[in-house]
Enzyme design. Sequence first.
Site, short mmCIF file in Angstrom:
data_model
loop_
_atom_site.label_atom_id
_atom_site.label_comp_id
_atom_site.label_asym_id
_atom_site.label_seq_id
_atom_site.Cartn_x
_atom_site.Cartn_y
_atom_site.Cartn_z
N THR A 206 0.73 -1.14 0.03
CA THR A 206 -0.04 0.11 -0.08
C THR A 206 0.82 1.30 -0.02
OG1 THR A 206 -0.06 0.10 2.38
CG2 THR A 206 -1.97 -1.17 1.04
N SER A 207 2.15 1.11 -0.19
CA SER A 207 2.90 2.32 -0.10
C SER A 207 2.45 3.35 -1.18
CB SER A 207 4.68 1.87 -0.39
OG SER A 207 5.26 3.02 -0.83
N LEU A 338 17.27 -1.64 5.47
CA LEU A 338 18.18 -2.44 6.14
C LEU A 338 17.96 -3.73 6.46
CD1 LEU A 338 18.39 0.39 9.34
CD2 LEU A 338 19.88 -0.15 7.37
N GLY A 339 16.80 -4.43 6.37
CA GLY A 339 16.39 -5.74 6.60
C GLY A 339 15.27 -5.94 6.44
N TYR A 545 -3.84 16.42 6.25
CA TYR A 545 -3.86 15.50 5.01
C TYR A 545 -4.57 16.33 3.84
CZ TYR A 545 -4.02 10.63 3.15
OH TYR A 545 -3.96 9.48 2.50
#
Length: 625
Positions: A206-207, A338-339, A545
């Site tokens: 959903t980014s 990072l992981g 928003y």
Amino acid sequence: MASGGLGAEQRRRADRRLRVVRGHLEGRAESVRNESSAEREPELQSHSTVLRRRQEVMKWNGWGYSDSRFFFNKKGQAELTGKRYRLSGLLMPALKDWFEGTFGADLKHQSPAKVVLNAGSVPLPSVNEGFVTGLQDAAMPFSMEAEDRVFRSHGHCLHEIFALRQGKVGRVPDLVVWPSCHDDVVRIVKLACQHNVCLIPYGGGTSVSNALECPVEETRSIVSVDTSQMNQVVWVDEKNLTAHVEAGITGQNLERTLGEKGYCTGHEPDSMEFSSLGGWVATRASGMKKNVYGNIEDLVVHVRMVTPRGVIEKSCQGPRMSTGPDVHHFILGSEGMLGVITEVTLKIRPIPEYRKYGSVVFPNFEKGVACLREVARQQCAPASIRLMDNEQFHFGHALKPQVSSIYTSFLDGLKKFYITKVKGFDTQQLCVATLLFEGDRERVLKHEKLVYDIAAQFGGVAAGEDNGQRGYMLTFVIAYLRDLGMDYYVIGESFETSVPWDRVLDLCRNVKERIVRECEEKGVQFAPLCTCRVTQTYDAGACIYFYFAFNYRGLANPIHVYEQVEQAARVEILANGGSLSHHHGVGKLRKQWMQEVISDVGLGMLRSVKQFVDPDNIFGNGNLL
């Protein structure tokens, strides 16, 4: 799930469960692409599992479920298909006039859209044979099928969805792998380091920060690590009110599973149907009810993350530690660079015994903001309090379903008469706040009275529970409207910021004016829609928003124009004292401003962490840095 603390028996049960899952996978080492439909997991909304091939129930080039979409019927009335939402199957007769009047659109002018994925247009995978052999030896489910790869090649930024609707597919992962537990992720990361493969963690998809897009300059094989099969609540500790959960679980499944035990996290971002727990941690997410339950950083007690250097986790699950900088804050907001976040221990609470919605109409936005500021100052905010500006009020009114009851229609008429004639509110100025109270019934009622008393001091008039509930529930369907807009040459997006209280009004006004000015200068023929709401309140400020959309007919490159306008809006936000992001994150979309917002030294610290944890850039999604 066991009650009480995390004892040896609970650990044995959890380990046994994971061994069973791994044993199941070892018994079926074939690739996911060879699975028959009968062997696949139950539907997405099932109790504890999620389809590996999520594109079977979700859109690959639009928002949400495949069976849910807005359309205009032959009479020009809007409908939402499917049966998943309160608006599903209802007629919204006012949306057409609002849509055409706001954007200068015409339902006769429908934009072409390519809705079928052509596998031939998808680049062939670049296969790292050593990595694939390692997956096969570990009996790890994976796929190189075009549909699986394309589905995980993007989030929901405007430019990503717009391109897919036109059948344009760029760089996509070369392979998708589905770990089922923490140990599977350890194996995958080890293999990636051995064979120099680029990994991109994938949660709910959903980014809206371009975080999932594959870097076009990446020459290595790119593997999407889909965490959706890591979706179990491992244990619930009722004495300490915590739950240990695998990071791939979606928000709706997490709350449903905890609810069966009588608990909740209370974390409800707009995307909670689809977004994952790991994604919440990775982006420092915020939920609609953060006033009571906190943001994700307030809920997290413990995190496990697998990096190329090994596993990062604390040695205990104490409520607070004074052991130098908190390593959790290297993980929170790390955005997959990072992981892979594999397991999270969260605070939980008993499900509130009482819930009540409400709404307040204010004569103008300024009065509404002043009320929210006072509510924050007195530290009496309900679970959710959100203030819509006038443009958004009209937008919400256009989504109101057709009234089937004469009595309901009569009551609506009385409310309108009272607000406009008796109170003298101007319909072109008024704004509405929606409220949600949760907790003990007696306390909720006292709390409700206090908030309404404060609202009255600023000219606010109670507008009923129905409006409050509608406003809250509309959150989950608004994202579907962007797809409808693109059917008729209208493109739009949302963006957000946080800002000190004394800058709220200036920032809202200046950003709207900047957007209008930029659209005029860049040849947008029709006036844009720019609307905002205050979604979260804090002692020192608020989250704002924005929704921004325009009719792109006549523009040769509408996405380029949109991106220019959005960048100008972001510059204006920063100039007015706003943050780079409140909860959407940075990704690749906003990383050009990172040096400005966290300083040279801060950026250097972040780069140093990246260099130590991942010196070979195995997690090479290109976010943040």
